[in-house]
Design a protein around this motif. Structure first.
Motif, PDB file in Angstrom:
ATOM      1  N   ASP A  31       0.833  -1.213   0.000  1.00  8.82           N
ATOM      2  CA  ASP A  31       0.000   0.000   0.000  1.00  8.82           C
ATOM      3  C   ASP A  31       0.867   1.261   0.000  1.00  8.82           C
ATOM      4  OD1 ASP A  31      -2.259  -1.570   0.002  1.00  8.82           O
ATOM      5  OD2 ASP A  31      -2.634  -1.353   2.158  1.00  8.82           O
ATOM      6  N   TYR A  32       1.995   1.199   0.697  1.00  4.61           N
ATOM      7  CA  TYR A  32       2.932   2.322   0.715  1.00  4.61           C
ATOM      8  C   TYR A  32       3.500   2.555  -0.683  1.00  4.61           C
ATOM      9  CZ  TYR A  32       7.126   5.052   1.717  1.00  4.61           C
ATOM     10  OH  TYR A  32       8.101   6.023   1.707  1.00  4.61           O
ATOM     11  N   ALA A  33       3.930   1.481  -1.303  1.00  2.00           N
ATOM     12  CA  ALA A  33       4.498   1.577  -2.649  1.00  2.00           C
ATOM     13  C   ALA A  33       3.475   2.139  -3.633  1.00  2.00           C
ATOM     14  CB  ALA A  33       4.982   0.208  -3.119  1.00  2.00           C
ATOM     15  N   ALA A  34       2.216   1.804  -3.447  1.00  2.98           N
ATOM     16  CA  ALA A  34       1.166   2.244  -4.367  1.00  2.98           C
ATOM     17  C   ALA A  34       0.920   3.749  -4.298  1.00  2.98           C
ATOM     18  CB  ALA A  34      -0.129   1.495  -4.070  1.00  2.98           C
ATOM     19  N   MET A  39       2.434  10.679  -3.259  1.00  2.83           N
ATOM     20  CA  MET A  39       2.699  11.207  -1.919  1.00  2.83           C
ATOM     21  C   MET A  39       1.402  11.429  -1.140  1.00  2.83           C
ATOM     22  SD  MET A  39       5.939  13.696  -2.544  1.00  2.83           S
ATOM     23  CE  MET A  39       6.977  13.232  -1.188  1.00  2.83           C
ATOM     24  N   THR A  40       0.515  10.471  -1.240  1.00  2.00           N
ATOM     25  CA  THR A  40      -0.744  10.518  -0.494  1.00  2.00           C
ATOM     26  C   THR A  40      -0.673   9.510   0.652  1.00  2.00           C
ATOM     27  OG1 THR A  40      -1.698   8.994  -2.113  1.00  2.00           O
ATOM     28  CG2 THR A  40      -2.134  11.341  -2.436  1.00  2.00           C
ATOM     29  N   PHE A  41       0.221   9.755   1.570  1.00  2.00           N
ATOM     30  CA  PHE A  41       0.514   8.828   2.648  1.00  2.00           C
ATOM     31  C   PHE A  41      -0.506   8.929   3.776  1.00  2.00           C
ATOM     32  CE2 PHE A  41       4.740  10.016   0.899  1.00  2.00           C
ATOM     33  CZ  PHE A  41       5.075   8.784   0.361  1.00  2.00           C
ATOM     34  N   THR A  42      -0.753   7.796   4.411  1.00  2.65           N
ATOM     35  CA  THR A  42      -1.545   7.780   5.632  1.00  2.65           C
ATOM     36  C   THR A  42      -0.629   8.189   6.790  1.00  2.65           C
ATOM     37  OG1 THR A  42      -1.002   5.476   6.106  1.00  2.65           O
ATOM     38  CG2 THR A  42      -2.985   5.884   4.736  1.00  2.65           C
ATOM     39  N   VAL A  43      -1.215   8.417   7.957  1.00  3.96           N
ATOM     40  CA  VAL A  43      -0.400   8.778   9.128  1.00  3.96           C
ATOM     41  C   VAL A  43       0.623   7.684   9.453  1.00  3.96           C
ATOM     42  CG1 VAL A  43      -0.470   9.288  11.604  1.00  3.96           C
ATOM     43  CG2 VAL A  43      -2.094  10.403  10.054  1.00  3.96           C
ATOM     44  N   PRO A  44       0.255   6.393   9.462  1.00  3.05           N
ATOM     45  CA  PRO A  44       1.288   5.378   9.710  1.00  3.05           C
ATOM     46  C   PRO A  44       2.401   5.394   8.658  1.00  3.05           C
ATOM     47  CG  PRO A  44      -0.885   4.425  10.021  1.00  3.05           C
ATOM     48  CD  PRO A  44      -1.092   5.795   9.427  1.00  3.05           C
ATOM     49  N   MET A  45       2.058   5.701   7.423  1.00  2.00           N
ATOM     50  CA  MET A  45       3.081   5.778   6.373  1.00  2.00           C
ATOM     51  C   MET A  45       4.010   6.959   6.606  1.00  2.00           C
ATOM     52  SD  MET A  45       0.848   4.916   3.003  1.00  2.00           S
ATOM     53  CE  MET A  45      -0.037   3.384   2.829  1.00  2.00           C
ATOM     54  N   MET A  46       3.450   8.097   7.029  1.00  2.00           N
ATOM     55  CA  MET A  46       4.287   9.260   7.340  1.00  2.00           C
ATOM     56  C   MET A  46       5.192   8.951   8.529  1.00  2.00           C
ATOM     57  SD  MET A  46       1.952  12.625   6.660  1.00  2.00           S
ATOM     58  CE  MET A  46       0.325  12.031   7.060  1.00  2.00           C
ATOM     59  N   ALA A  47       4.657   8.241   9.522  1.00  2.00           N
ATOM     60  CA  ALA A  47       5.476   7.855  10.677  1.00  2.00           C
ATOM     61  C   ALA A  47       6.623   6.941  10.235  1.00  2.00           C
ATOM     62  CB  ALA A  47       4.613   7.174  11.733  1.00  2.00           C
ATOM     63  N   ALA A  48       6.351   6.046   9.304  1.00  2.00           N
ATOM     64  CA  ALA A  48       7.406   5.165   8.794  1.00  2.00           C
ATOM     65  C   ALA A  48       8.479   5.975   8.070  1.00  2.00           C
ATOM     66  CB  ALA A  48       6.805   4.119   7.857  1.00  2.00           C
ATOM     67  N   ARG A  49       8.064   6.960   7.293  1.00  2.00           N
ATOM     68  CA  ARG A  49       9.037   7.808   6.593  1.00  2.00           C
ATOM     69  C   ARG A  49       9.890   8.597   7.587  1.00  2.00           C
ATOM     70  NH1 ARG A  49       8.393   8.905   1.192  1.00  2.00           N
ATOM     71  NH2 ARG A  49       8.996  11.088   1.441  1.00  2.00           N
ATOM     72  N   LEU A  50       9.256   9.120   8.630  1.00  2.00           N
ATOM     73  CA  LEU A  50      10.003   9.852   9.649  1.00  2.00           C
ATOM     74  C   LEU A  50      10.976   8.924  10.374  1.00  2.00           C
ATOM     75  CD1 LEU A  50       7.178  12.105  11.116  1.00  2.00           C
ATOM     76  CD2 LEU A  50       9.114  12.848   9.704  1.00  2.00           C
ATOM     77  N   THR A  51      10.561   7.688  10.583  1.00  2.00           N
ATOM     78  CA  THR A  51      11.441   6.708  11.221  1.00  2.00           C
ATOM     79  C   THR A  51      12.653   6.421  10.345  1.00  2.00           C
ATOM     80  OG1 THR A  51       9.566   5.748  12.399  1.00  2.00           O
ATOM     81  CG2 THR A  51      11.546   4.366  12.183  1.00  2.00           C
ATOM     82  N   GLU A  52      12.429   6.271   9.039  1.00  2.00           N
ATOM     83  CA  GLU A  52      13.555   6.070   8.114  1.00  2.00           C
ATOM     84  C   GLU A  52      14.562   7.203   8.239  1.00  2.00           C
ATOM     85  OE1 GLU A  52      11.140   4.059   4.352  1.00  2.00           O
ATOM     86  OE2 GLU A  52      11.847   6.115   4.214  1.00  2.00           O
ATOM     87  N   SER A  53      14.067   8.421   8.183  1.00  2.00           N
ATOM     88  CA  SER A  53      14.956   9.572   8.263  1.00  2.00           C
ATOM     89  C   SER A  53      15.638   9.657   9.620  1.00  2.00           C
ATOM     90  CB  SER A  53      14.177  10.864   7.988  1.00  2.00           C
ATOM     91  OG  SER A  53      15.025  11.972   8.126  1.00  2.00           O
ATOM     92  N   TRP A  94       4.838  21.736   0.798  1.00  2.00           N
ATOM     93  CA  TRP A  94       4.125  22.177   2.000  1.00  2.00           C
ATOM     94  C   TRP A  94       2.674  21.671   2.054  1.00  2.00           C
ATOM     95  CZ3 TRP A  94       6.338  23.768   6.206  1.00  2.00           C
ATOM     96  CH2 TRP A  94       5.552  24.282   7.238  1.00  2.00           C
ATOM     97  N   ALA A  95       1.961  21.731   0.952  1.00  2.00           N
ATOM     98  CA  ALA A  95       0.546  21.348   0.939  1.00  2.00           C
ATOM     99  C   ALA A  95       0.332  19.836   0.992  1.00  2.00           C
ATOM    100  CB  ALA A  95      -0.130  21.924  -0.303  1.00  2.00           C
ATOM    101  N   LYS A  96       1.353  19.065   0.720  1.00  2.00           N
ATOM    102  CA  LYS A  96       1.218  17.600   0.675  1.00  2.00           C
ATOM    103  C   LYS A  96       1.237  16.945   2.056  1.00  2.00           C
ATOM    104  CE  LYS A  96       1.789  16.292  -3.826  1.00  2.00           C
ATOM    105  NZ  LYS A  96       0.768  15.457  -4.407  1.00  2.00           N
ATOM    106  N   PHE A  97       1.797  17.622   3.053  1.00  2.00           N
ATOM    107  CA  PHE A  97       1.969  17.033   4.368  1.00  2.00           C
ATOM    108  C   PHE A  97       1.483  17.994   5.450  1.00  2.00           C
ATOM    109  CE2 PHE A  97       5.331  15.199   1.731  1.00  2.00           C
ATOM    110  CZ  PHE A  97       5.133  13.844   1.959  1.00  2.00           C
ATOM    111  N   PRO A  98       1.044  17.455   6.591  1.00  2.00           N
ATOM    112  CA  PRO A  98       0.658  18.337   7.705  1.00  2.00           C
ATOM    113  C   PRO A  98       1.892  19.000   8.330  1.00  2.00           C
ATOM    114  CG  PRO A  98       0.437  16.017   8.327  1.00  2.00           C
ATOM    115  CD  PRO A  98       0.810  16.045   6.874  1.00  2.00           C
ATOM    116  N   ILE A  99       1.671  20.102   9.010  1.00  2.00           N
ATOM    117  CA  ILE A  99       2.783  20.864   9.583  1.00  2.00           C
ATOM    118  C   ILE A  99       3.593  20.030  10.572  1.00  2.00           C
ATOM    119  CG2 ILE A  99       1.432  21.938  11.416  1.00  2.00           C
ATOM    120  CD1 ILE A  99       3.165  24.513  10.770  1.00  2.00           C
ATOM    121  N   TRP A 100       2.937  19.137  11.325  1.00  2.00           N
ATOM    122  CA  TRP A 100       3.681  18.318  12.293  1.00  2.00           C
ATOM    123  C   TRP A 100       4.709  17.447  11.582  1.00  2.00           C
ATOM    124  CZ3 TRP A 100       3.619  13.092  11.724  1.00  2.00           C
ATOM    125  CH2 TRP A 100       2.526  12.511  11.075  1.00  2.00           C
TER     126      TRP A 100
END
Length: 131
Positions: A31-34, A39-53, A94-100
């Motif tokens: 689902d992430y790859a799809a 760049m229409t990530f869910t919150v868990p997907m954004m958390a995974a990206r932040l974890t990678e970084s 900026w518009a693709k992701f929430p400020i947090w």
């Protein structure tokens, strides 16, 4: 020269770690790859990206410190070198992701690089200064 080498090594380590982790994430989470290109990530997907970084930043700071043989300057500057282009990139996204998400990603580049540098086993401060 060691500090500059440490900065370069830290930045390269961040990119290698993030690319490797993202490759694994795309293959483990269809689902992430799809949604990655859109760049229409869910919150868990954004958390995974932040974890990678975050992992990349800690490893980058650690490698920067080991190469430079000091725990402060190289990890700090490696984080700053990463931050500068990402300020522009995140401004464009900026518009693709929430400020947090933006705030967490951008601040973690420097903070976690410095944290990673602090993890470097360099021996005592006196021994590190004399080498």
């Amino acid at each position: 020269m060691r500090v500059i080498g440490g900065i370069v090594a830290g930045v390269v380590t961040w990119f290698v770690a993030v690319v490797a982790l993202d490759f694994a994430l795309r293959h483990a989470w269809p689902d992430y790859a799809a949604v990655e290109k859109a760049m229409t990530f869910t919150v868990p997907m954004m958390a995974a990206r932040l974890t990678e970084s975050g992992i990349g930043s800690i490893l980058g700071g650690l490698v920067a410190a080991l190469v430079a043989r000091e725990r402060r300057q190289a990890p700090l500057w490696a984080g700053v070198v990463l931050l500068l282009p990402f300020l522009y990139i995140h401004y464009m996204l900026w518009a693709k992701f929430p400020i947090w998400y933006h705030a967490t990603f951008l601040t973690s580049l420097v903070l976690l690089s410095v944290l990673g540098g602090g993890l470097a086993p360099l021996g005592s401060s006196a021994a590190a200064r004399s080498s």
